[in-house]
Motif scaffolding. Structure first.
Motif, short mmCIF file in Angstrom:
data_model
loop_
_atom_site.label_atom_id
_atom_site.label_comp_id
_atom_site.label_asym_id
_atom_site.label_seq_id
_atom_site.Cartn_x
_atom_site.Cartn_y
_atom_site.Cartn_z
N GLU A 176 -18.94 12.99 62.40
CA GLU A 176 -19.62 13.10 63.70
C GLU A 176 -19.87 11.71 64.29
OE1 GLU A 176 -23.99 14.49 65.41
OE2 GLU A 176 -23.65 14.40 63.26
N LEU A 177 -20.31 10.79 63.47
CA LEU A 177 -20.65 9.45 63.95
C LEU A 177 -19.43 8.64 64.38
CD1 LEU A 177 -23.45 8.56 61.40
CD2 LEU A 177 -23.74 8.84 63.87
N VAL A 178 -18.35 8.70 63.60
CA VAL A 178 -17.18 7.87 63.92
C VAL A 178 -16.29 8.50 64.99
CG1 VAL A 178 -17.16 6.72 61.68
CG2 VAL A 178 -15.73 8.74 62.04
N GLY A 179 -16.46 9.79 65.25
CA GLY A 179 -15.68 10.44 66.29
C GLY A 179 -14.28 10.80 65.84
N PRO A 180 -13.47 11.29 66.79
CA PRO A 180 -12.12 11.73 66.44
C PRO A 180 -11.23 10.57 66.02
CG PRO A 180 -12.43 11.79 68.82
CD PRO A 180 -13.76 11.46 68.21
N THR A 181 -10.15 10.89 65.36
CA THR A 181 -9.20 9.88 64.90
C THR A 181 -8.66 9.10 66.09
OG1 THR A 181 -8.52 11.40 63.15
CG2 THR A 181 -7.10 9.51 63.55
N PRO A 182 -8.76 7.76 66.07
CA PRO A 182 -8.19 6.97 67.16
C PRO A 182 -6.67 7.15 67.21
CG PRO A 182 -9.67 5.65 65.82
CD PRO A 182 -9.46 6.94 65.10
N VAL A 183 -6.11 7.02 68.38
CA VAL A 183 -4.67 7.22 68.57
C VAL A 183 -3.87 6.35 67.62
CG1 VAL A 183 -2.79 6.99 70.24
CG2 VAL A 183 -4.98 7.90 70.98
N ALA A 184 -4.26 5.09 67.45
CA ALA A 184 -3.50 4.14 66.63
C ALA A 184 -3.78 4.27 65.14
CB ALA A 184 -3.78 2.72 67.09
N ALA A 185 -4.73 5.11 64.75
CA ALA A 185 -5.12 5.20 63.34
C ALA A 185 -4.24 6.19 62.58
CB ALA A 185 -6.58 5.62 63.22
N GLU A 186 -4.15 5.96 61.30
CA GLU A 186 -3.46 6.87 60.40
C GLU A 186 -4.40 8.04 60.13
OE1 GLU A 186 -0.15 7.96 58.41
OE2 GLU A 186 -0.30 5.96 59.29
N HIS A 187 -3.99 9.23 60.56
CA HIS A 187 -4.86 10.41 60.50
C HIS A 187 -5.38 10.68 59.08
CE1 HIS A 187 -6.62 14.12 61.94
NE2 HIS A 187 -6.09 14.74 60.91
N SER A 188 -4.54 10.49 58.08
CA SER A 188 -4.95 10.78 56.71
C SER A 188 -6.03 9.82 56.19
CB SER A 188 -3.75 10.76 55.77
OG SER A 188 -3.15 9.47 55.76
N TYR A 189 -6.25 8.71 56.89
CA TYR A 189 -7.28 7.74 56.49
C TYR A 189 -8.60 7.96 57.19
CZ TYR A 189 -4.24 4.64 53.80
OH TYR A 189 -3.45 4.11 52.84
N TRP A 190 -8.66 8.92 58.11
CA TRP A 190 -9.87 9.08 58.93
C TRP A 190 -10.80 10.11 58.32
CZ3 TRP A 190 -11.28 5.47 61.86
CH2 TRP A 190 -12.29 5.65 62.79
N PRO A 191 -12.11 9.89 58.39
CA PRO A 191 -13.06 10.85 57.83
C PRO A 191 -12.97 12.21 58.53
CG PRO A 191 -14.21 8.92 58.70
CD PRO A 191 -12.78 8.76 59.01
N ALA A 192 -12.99 13.25 57.75
CA ALA A 192 -12.97 14.61 58.29
C ALA A 192 -14.16 15.37 57.73
CB ALA A 192 -11.68 15.32 57.92
N ALA A 193 -14.71 16.25 58.54
CA ALA A 193 -15.87 17.03 58.11
C ALA A 193 -15.47 17.99 57.00
CB ALA A 193 -16.44 17.78 59.28
#
Length: 193
Positions: A176-193
């Motif tokens: 919730e705090l970091v928001g959705p995966t940034p366009v340039a970010a690797e999706h598998s590295y982003w926090p998911a609920a």
């Protein structure tokens, strides 16, 4: 759809002060001219991180470039800038990196920390810490706790230094705090609920 948190990365416009998120992780600030200007540098393990952090800096009006250090690591760096001087002043005591006593983390700074040093784990997520500044870990842990994120400190043998977050509620709060995966970010590295 859930209610947007006051502290979420999407709750306000990006600002230069958000670059504190780079310093929460392995980033470094360097002052120049008795506090007249400063620059920020950070080593980044993956190329996608370099691209994502350059874009995040640009959103804040700060130009950054990526180079390669003598030992072959990717390093993002800004130029010396006056608008980075308050950040360096807050995070430095002499040449030593310190956490400001009044540090209040929010989603945008946390988002930059995740872009710089966030790692998914089998049962959680971790935010990397600066191996050269172990004295900063208690203050960063306390700042995250004030945001409702209780993390466990990981030592080098456990893949750290890092703060690990586990449990459905903590991971949901982090996402919730970091928001959705940034366009340039690797999706598998982003926090998911």
């Amino acid at each position: 759809m859930g209610q947007l948190s006051f502290y979420s990365a999407e709750a306000r416009q990006p600002r230069v002060a958000d670059l504190a998120g780079l310093l929460c992780g392995p980033g470094q600030a360097v002052g120049f001219g008795r506090g007249a200007a400063a620059k920020v540098t950070v080593e980044l393990a993956e190329s996608w991180r370099a691209h994502a952090v350059v874009l995040a800096c640009a959103e804040r009006g700060v130009q950054a470039e990526v180079g390669v250090t003598e030992d072959g690591c990717r390093q993002l760096r800004t130029a010396f800038r006056r608008d980075l001087a308050p950040l360096a002043t807050a995070w430095l005591r002499g040449a030593e990196k310190t956490v400001p006593e009044d540090l209040e983390l929010d989603g945008p700074a946390l988002r930059l920390w995740a872009l710089t040093a966030g790692q998914p784990e089998t049962s959680g997520y971790s935010l990397g810490l600066d191996p050269l500044a172990p004295h900063t870990y208690p203050q960063l842990t306390a700042a995250l706790l004030r945001l409702g994120l209780a993390g466990s400190l990981l030592g080098a043998k456990a893949g750290g230094p890092a703060l690990r977050f586990t449990g459905r509620r903590r991971l949901a709060r982090l996402a919730e705090l970091v928001g959705p995966t940034p366009v340039a970010a690797e999706h598998s590295y982003w926090p998911a609920a």
